[in-house]
Design an enzyme around this catalytic site. Structure first.
Site, PDB file in Angstrom:
ATOM      1  N   ASP A  91     -29.294  30.846 120.890  1.00 34.46           N
ATOM      2  CA  ASP A  91     -30.517  31.472 120.386  1.00 34.46           C
ATOM      3  C   ASP A  91     -31.617  31.252 121.428  1.00 34.46           C
ATOM      4  O   ASP A  91     -31.404  30.575 122.432  1.00 34.46           O
ATOM      5  CB  ASP A  91     -30.879  30.937 118.994  1.00 34.46           C
ATOM      6  CG  ASP A  91     -31.195  29.444 119.003  1.00 34.46           C
ATOM      7  OD1 ASP A  91     -31.273  28.848 120.095  1.00 34.46           O
ATOM      8  OD2 ASP A  91     -31.371  28.878 117.915  1.00 34.46           O
ATOM      9  N   GLY A  94     -37.053  30.226 119.850  1.00 31.08           N
ATOM     10  CA  GLY A  94     -38.280  30.586 119.133  1.00 31.08           C
ATOM     11  C   GLY A  94     -38.268  30.175 117.670  1.00 31.08           C
ATOM     12  O   GLY A  94     -39.234  29.610 117.163  1.00 31.08           O
ATOM     13  N   ASP A 145     -38.213  35.818 120.693  1.00 32.71           N
ATOM     14  CA  ASP A 145     -39.009  36.572 119.717  1.00 32.71           C
ATOM     15  C   ASP A 145     -39.768  35.611 118.812  1.00 32.71           C
ATOM     16  O   ASP A 145     -39.572  34.399 118.871  1.00 32.71           O
ATOM     17  CB  ASP A 145     -38.110  37.489 118.868  1.00 32.71           C
ATOM     18  CG  ASP A 145     -37.199  36.713 117.928  1.00 32.71           C
ATOM     19  OD1 ASP A 145     -36.974  35.498 118.172  1.00 32.71           O
ATOM     20  OD2 ASP A 145     -36.704  37.304 116.956  1.00 32.71           O
ATOM     21  N   GLN A 188     -37.204  42.872 114.254  1.00 36.54           N
ATOM     22  CA  GLN A 188     -38.073  42.185 113.298  1.00 36.54           C
ATOM     23  C   GLN A 188     -38.751  43.243 112.412  1.00 36.54           C
ATOM     24  O   GLN A 188     -38.349  44.394 112.433  1.00 36.54           O
ATOM     25  CB  GLN A 188     -39.089  41.307 114.034  1.00 36.54           C
ATOM     26  CG  GLN A 188     -38.476  40.089 114.759  1.00 36.54           C
ATOM     27  CD  GLN A 188     -37.978  38.989 113.817  1.00 36.54           C
ATOM     28  OE1 GLN A 188     -38.282  39.002 112.606  1.00 36.54           O
ATOM     29  NE2 GLN A 188     -37.207  38.048 114.351  1.00 36.54           N
ATOM     30  N   GLY A 215     -35.323  37.417 111.162  1.00 38.90           N
ATOM     31  CA  GLY A 215     -36.353  37.340 110.124  1.00 38.90           C
ATOM     32  C   GLY A 215     -35.819  37.489 108.721  1.00 38.90           C
ATOM     33  O   GLY A 215     -36.572  37.755 107.782  1.00 38.90           O
ATOM     34  N   ASP A 265     -23.973  33.766 112.103  1.00 40.92           N
ATOM     35  CA  ASP A 265     -23.927  32.324 112.338  1.00 40.92           C
ATOM     36  C   ASP A 265     -24.670  31.672 111.196  1.00 40.92           C
ATOM     37  O   ASP A 265     -25.579  32.272 110.612  1.00 40.92           O
ATOM     38  CB  ASP A 265     -24.656  31.956 113.647  1.00 40.92           C
ATOM     39  CG  ASP A 265     -26.158  31.903 113.440  1.00 40.92           C
ATOM     40  OD1 ASP A 265     -26.784  32.986 113.404  1.00 40.92           O
ATOM     41  OD2 ASP A 265     -26.713  30.811 113.272  1.00 40.92           O
ATOM     42  N   CYS A 305      -5.482  25.024 105.698  1.00 40.42           N
ATOM     43  CA  CYS A 305      -6.036  24.066 106.661  1.00 40.42           C
ATOM     44  C   CYS A 305      -5.418  22.680 106.454  1.00 40.42           C
ATOM     45  O   CYS A 305      -4.867  22.391 105.393  1.00 40.42           O
ATOM     46  CB  CYS A 305      -7.560  24.012 106.538  1.00 40.42           C
ATOM     47  SG  CYS A 305      -8.181  22.845 105.314  1.00 40.42           S
ATOM     48  N   CYS A 308      -6.455  20.740 103.255  1.00 44.75           N
ATOM     49  CA  CYS A 308      -5.875  21.197 101.995  1.00 44.75           C
ATOM     50  C   CYS A 308      -4.365  20.981 101.920  1.00 44.75           C
ATOM     51  O   CYS A 308      -3.827  20.766 100.842  1.00 44.75           O
ATOM     52  CB  CYS A 308      -6.189  22.681 101.778  1.00 44.75           C
ATOM     53  SG  CYS A 308      -7.946  22.973 101.535  1.00 44.75           S
ATOM     54  N   HIS A 334     -12.261  22.038 106.758  1.00 48.90           N
ATOM     55  CA  HIS A 334     -11.909  23.004 105.714  1.00 48.90           C
ATOM     56  C   HIS A 334     -12.938  24.126 105.604  1.00 48.90           C
ATOM     57  O   HIS A 334     -12.578  25.306 105.549  1.00 48.90           O
ATOM     58  CB  HIS A 334     -11.761  22.334 104.335  1.00 48.90           C
ATOM     59  CG  HIS A 334     -11.825  23.356 103.244  1.00 48.90           C
ATOM     60  ND1 HIS A 334     -10.749  24.155 102.896  1.00 48.90           N
ATOM     61  CD2 HIS A 334     -12.874  23.812 102.505  1.00 48.90           C
ATOM     62  CE1 HIS A 334     -11.125  25.028 101.982  1.00 48.90           C
ATOM     63  NE2 HIS A 334     -12.406  24.853 101.721  1.00 48.90           N
TER      64      HIS A 334
END
Ligand SMILES: [Zn+2]
Length: 373
Positions: A91, A94, A145, A188, A215, A265, A305, A308, A334
């Site tokens: 990122d 900001g 930004d 934005q 945003g 993300d 996984c 589990c 997991h």
């Protein structure tokens, strides 16, 4: 050739495709685990790979303060330092300047702020943010930004968006193109459709390898977030990847994929993994709850996984009760694995034009704990 994205299949507004980067290909829709300070917390790099994750996120704000962009560069860049040869998105810093730092002052050229760690003074501008992300060796660099605070009046949102568009042009100028690397612009405009449209048009005019929607997930709620996506996604180029920043819960991801978003993300699966919150095909629950003490079954019977398939829920409950470090490690594994499983299922459903059926069965599963838990 810069980073590129090609569509392989679509189902309604949803798309499945491939992101081609200098550090390997990534199937989309994709969820990026967050590696804030040069590590996906509580996970070895091999474990992150074993969840199916192929693209991870690093935070410029954290890394510029500690260990510092120059030091990351001397350590060989983020890929080498972390032992993550795959693609990494960073990122711009900001958002976290606004959410984490102490005193901060915004001006036309950037933001001056105090570190939340030691109070030292720093400055980020479009040029310096892009330069730092270059030193980190980010595969995908984000334009600098201002994440418009929520709520904002239309006048405030317009002024903030217009500032971000000027910074987007400066970010583009500062970015050094390299084969398989790319720069994403960020739409934005808060919850105002006309501002979002004007922001998307401004970014397209500048030209980016991908387009993020920023945003959102800042308190507006899911319904309003989906409304903004309904207005914004169709205004973005069909040939470029679309990234919804900082989102979200499994249900948020599903709704956004159905609206044509390709990348996500969020700290939810990792943060929840450290606080005993399990995201499963049957909904969300807290492993500290006493009712799990004698549970001999797996955390999620549908999950493949290691957590589990090798451990009983009663053991996970015990680890969290004793604050053993293995508890957060197993549950983070997991949670990330489950997020990757959802994305894989969505990619497959888009490719076979069965997304609406898949969506209905996923939602029915998530409601199970809430309804019967
Ligand atoms: Zn699992």
């Amino acid at each position: 050739m810069t980073l590129s994205w090609t569509e392989q299949a679509s189902d309604g507004a949803a798309r499945a495709g491939t992101l081609r980067t200098a550090h390997g290909d990534v199937a989309t829709p994709v969820f990026m685990p967050v590696g804030t300070a040069g590590t996906v917390k509580a996970m070895l790099p091999d474990a992150v790979r074993a969840t199916g994750a192929r693209l991870i996120l690093g935070n410029t704000y954290h890394l510029m303060l500690r260990p510092g962009a120059d030091r990351v560069e001397r350590l060989g860049g983020l890929h080498k330092m972390m032992d993550w040869p795959g693609p990494i998105l960073t990122d711009s810093g900001g958002f976290q300047v606004m959410s984490l730092s102490g005193l901060r002052k915004l001006d036309a050229d950037g933001v001056t702020f105090q570190s939340h760690i030691d109070g030292s003074r720093h400055r980020l501008t479009p040029q310096s943010s892009i330069e730092i992300q270059h030193k980190l060796d980010a595969t995908i660099t984000m334009a600098f930004d201002e994440c418009t605070p929520f709520p904002a009046t239309e006048a405030e949102a317009r002024a903030s968006m217009e500032l971000s568009m000027r910074w987007a042009a400066r970010s583009r100028d500062a970015f050094v193109p390299r084969p398989g690397y790319g720069l994403f612009g960020i739409v934005q405009g808060s919850v105002f459709p006309a501002l979002r449209a004007s922001s998307a048009a401004a970014l397209i005019g500048i030209g980016f390898e991908g387009y993020a929607i920023g945003g959102l997930a800042v308190g507006e709620g899911q319904a309003m977030m989906f409304d903004v996506l309904d207005d914004t996604v169709p205004a973005l180029p069909a040939t470029a990847p679309r990234y919804l920043m900082g989102v979200g819960t499994p249900d948020d991801l599903l709704g956004a994929v159905q609206r044509g978003v390709d990348m996500f993300d969020c700290v939810i699966p990792t943060r929840a993994g450290r606080t005993a919150r399990a995201y499963t095909s049957r909904g969300v629950f807290n492993l500290r709850n006493a009712r799990f003490a004698d549970d001999t079954g797996p955390l999620d019977p549908a999950c493949a996984c290691p957590t589990c398939t090798r451990h009983a829920v009663g053991y996970l409950h015990h680890l969290f009760r004793c604050e053993e470090i293995l508890g957060p490690m197993l549950l983070t594994w997991h949670n990330i694995f489950y997020y990757q499983t959802i994305m894989k299922e969505l990619r497959s459903a888009i490719s076979t034009s069965t997304l609406s059926q898949r969506a209905a069965s996923l939602r029915a599963g998530w409601a199970e704990i809430a309804e019967h838990g």
